[in-house]
Motif scaffolding. Structure first.
Motif, PDB file in Angstrom:
ATOM      1  N   LYS A  49       0.814  -1.222   0.000  1.00 12.66           N
ATOM      2  CA  LYS A  49       0.000   0.000   0.000  1.00 12.66           C
ATOM      3  C   LYS A  49       0.842   1.265   0.000  1.00 12.66           C
ATOM      4  O   LYS A  49       0.378   2.303  -0.468  1.00 12.66           O
ATOM      5  N   THR A  50       2.048   1.190   0.564  1.00  9.06           N
ATOM      6  CA  THR A  50       2.765   2.446   0.819  1.00  9.06           C
ATOM      7  C   THR A  50       4.100   2.615   0.093  1.00  9.06           C
ATOM      8  O   THR A  50       4.584   3.734  -0.010  1.00  9.06           O
ATOM      9  N   LYS A  51       4.702   1.544  -0.394  1.00  7.56           N
ATOM     10  CA  LYS A  51       6.064   1.675  -0.957  1.00  7.56           C
ATOM     11  C   LYS A  51       6.056   1.483  -2.473  1.00  7.56           C
ATOM     12  O   LYS A  51       5.210   0.767  -3.029  1.00  7.56           O
ATOM     13  N   ASN A  52       7.061   2.072  -3.107  1.00  5.72           N
ATOM     14  CA  ASN A  52       7.205   1.915  -4.559  1.00  5.72           C
ATOM     15  C   ASN A  52       7.871   0.570  -4.860  1.00  5.72           C
ATOM     16  O   ASN A  52       9.061   0.512  -5.154  1.00  5.72           O
ATOM     17  N   VAL A  53       7.070  -0.483  -4.820  1.00  6.17           N
ATOM     18  CA  VAL A  53       7.658  -1.827  -4.935  1.00  6.17           C
ATOM     19  C   VAL A  53       7.114  -2.658  -6.094  1.00  6.17           C
ATOM     20  O   VAL A  53       7.661  -3.713  -6.390  1.00  6.17           O
TER      21      VAL A  53
HETATM   22  C1  LIG Z   1       7.310   6.812  -5.037  1.00  5.54           C
HETATM   23  O1  LIG Z   1       7.768   7.418  -6.224  1.00  5.54           O
HETATM   24  C2  LIG Z   1       7.229   8.718  -6.460  1.00  5.54           C
HETATM   25  C3  LIG Z   1       7.750   9.201  -7.792  1.00  5.54           C
HETATM   26  O2  LIG Z   1       7.563   8.246  -8.785  1.00  5.54           O
HETATM   27  C4  LIG Z   1       7.612   9.641  -5.356  1.00  5.54           C
HETATM   28  O3  LIG Z   1       7.025  10.905  -5.553  1.00  5.54           O
HETATM   29  C5  LIG Z   1       7.172   9.056  -4.030  1.00  5.54           C
HETATM   30  O4  LIG Z   1       7.661   9.868  -2.976  1.00  5.54           O
HETATM   31  C6  LIG Z   1       7.712   7.656  -3.847  1.00  5.54           C
HETATM   32  N1  LIG Z   1       7.136   7.096  -2.640  1.00  5.54           N
HETATM   33  C7  LIG Z   1       7.858   6.443  -1.747  1.00  5.54           C
HETATM   34  C8  LIG Z   1       7.131   5.925  -0.547  1.00  5.54           C
HETATM   35  O5  LIG Z   1       9.072   6.231  -1.870  1.00  5.54           O
END
Ligand SMILES: *[C@@H]1O[C@H](CO)[C@@H](O)[C@H](O)[C@H]1NC(C)=O
Ligand SMILES: *[C@@H]1O[C@H](CO)[C@@H](O)[C@H](O)[C@H]1NC(C)=O
Length: 317
Positions: A175-179
């Motif tokens: 839900k929260t991370k770019n994974v």
């Molecule tokens: C995920 O990536 C976006 C940009 O693509 C960024 O703005 C965001 O802060 C990132 N979120 C996390 C939790 O790292």
């Protein structure tokens, strides 16, 4: 004697379901990307093989065949088929789309008769699922290339097969991370699914947005059959490293990939198919092929298995 036979049968069938063998569909090599020479007919990115192996499965290649094969014998010996990502036209004769269609329909038919037979699609393999089902290519143009995002889980994700047993930690990361790593220029949307009457048979388990704000289906499952699709690539977090591209490799990214590998392979354990004999099984496993290090020359895949036309004959058993 009879009792012994029954016992042996029971042991064998429970053994088979604990050690699943998964067929990974190969795909045609596009001429522009022929990075290993003329002989290759089709390929499988090694990351899909390693992904399934990492969760306790073995793999056999399901090689494309331009002849009008039906894939039945191989289908009856394995516990699932995975349609991998990549780039292929769906309507090419003897190609990826046609093979996916045949395999999907075989799986549908055996499920109808009460045999649990999963299908797994990743990226292109997710996009091909509605085509495999109905013969319509219903993809929408949309672009999310080289971007990892969190999932917007569906409101009722806890009722899905895909996420109902997921540990809280996995849900929280998702839900929260770019994974969840995306690399696609087409997608499936709720709107087209509605138009083509694919809902509610397909349950959308999560969505995401492309660079232009188009909402696409990032994961889904079928409610009648154990069929699953993810637009993102769980295998890449673990096994692809092309320099300069944004595949996440953090411990969180690895954990979610391992979650999907375990989920998919556990689904396959519910199917008790097995090879008619061990020799044939050994001769068919992907261990008979050597992956090639294609990343060295700039391929997006570190390693690939490549197949000649004659390899598809072996898939006929
Ligand atoms: C995920 O990536 C976006 C940009 O693509 C960024 O703005 C965001 O802060 C990132 N979120 C996390 C939790 O790292
Ligand atoms: C990489 O490129 C070199 C030079 O063109 C070639 O000799 C070699 O076979 C290629 N290797 C692979 C795995 O494609």
């Amino acid at each position: 004697m009879l009792r012994l036979l029954i016992l042996t049968g029971l042991i064998l069938s429970s053994y088979a379901s604990k050690t699943p063998i998964i067929g990974v569909l190969s795909q045609e090599t596009s001429r522009s990307r022929n990075d290993i020479g003329e002989f290759q007919h089709s390929y499988i990115a090694a990351s899909y093989v390693k992904f399934l192996e990492s969760a306790g499965a073995r793999v056999i290649p399901v090689c494309l065949d331009s002849r009008d094969v039906q894939y039945d014998p191989i289908f009856r010996s394995i516990n699932t088929v995975l349609f991998p990502g990549g780039a292929a036209y769906f309507k090419e004769r003897g190609g990826y789309g046609e093979a996916a269609r045949k395999l999907y329909n075989l799986a549908k038919a055996v499920n109808e008769k009460g045999t649990y037979y999963p299908i797994i699609g990743v990226c292109l393999g997710h996009e091909v699922l509605p085509y495999a089902d109905k013969g319509d290519d219903i993809r929408t143009d949309c672009e999310l290339k080289n971007v990892a995002v969190p999932l917007k889980l569906a409101a009722d994700y806890e009722k899905s097969k895909m996420f109902s047993k997921a540990p809280d930690e996995i849900i929280s990361i998702l839900k929260t991370k770019n994974v969840t790593y995306n690399f696609h220029q087409c997608c499936l949307t709720e709107k087209t699914f509605r138009r083509h009457k694919l809902l509610p048979e397909w349950k959308i388990t999560s969505t995401d947005e492309d660079i232009n704000g188009i909402e696409f289906i990032s994961s889904m499952e079928n409610t009648r059959y154990p069929f699953y699709g993810t637009q993102f690539h769980p295998e890449k977090n673990l096994f692809e490293f092309k320099a300069g591209i944004g595949i996440p490799h953090s411990v969180e990214a690895v954990k979610i990939s391992q979650y999907f590998a375990n989920f998919f392979v556990e689904e396959c354990r519910k199917n008790a198919n097995r090879f008619p004999d061990h020799d044939l099984e050994k001769r068919t496993l992907i261990y008979n092929y050597q992956p090639i290090y294609t990343g060295i020359n700039g391929s997006v895949y570190e390693q690939k298995y490549v197949f000649a036309k004659s390899d598809s004959e072996k898939s006929e058993l």
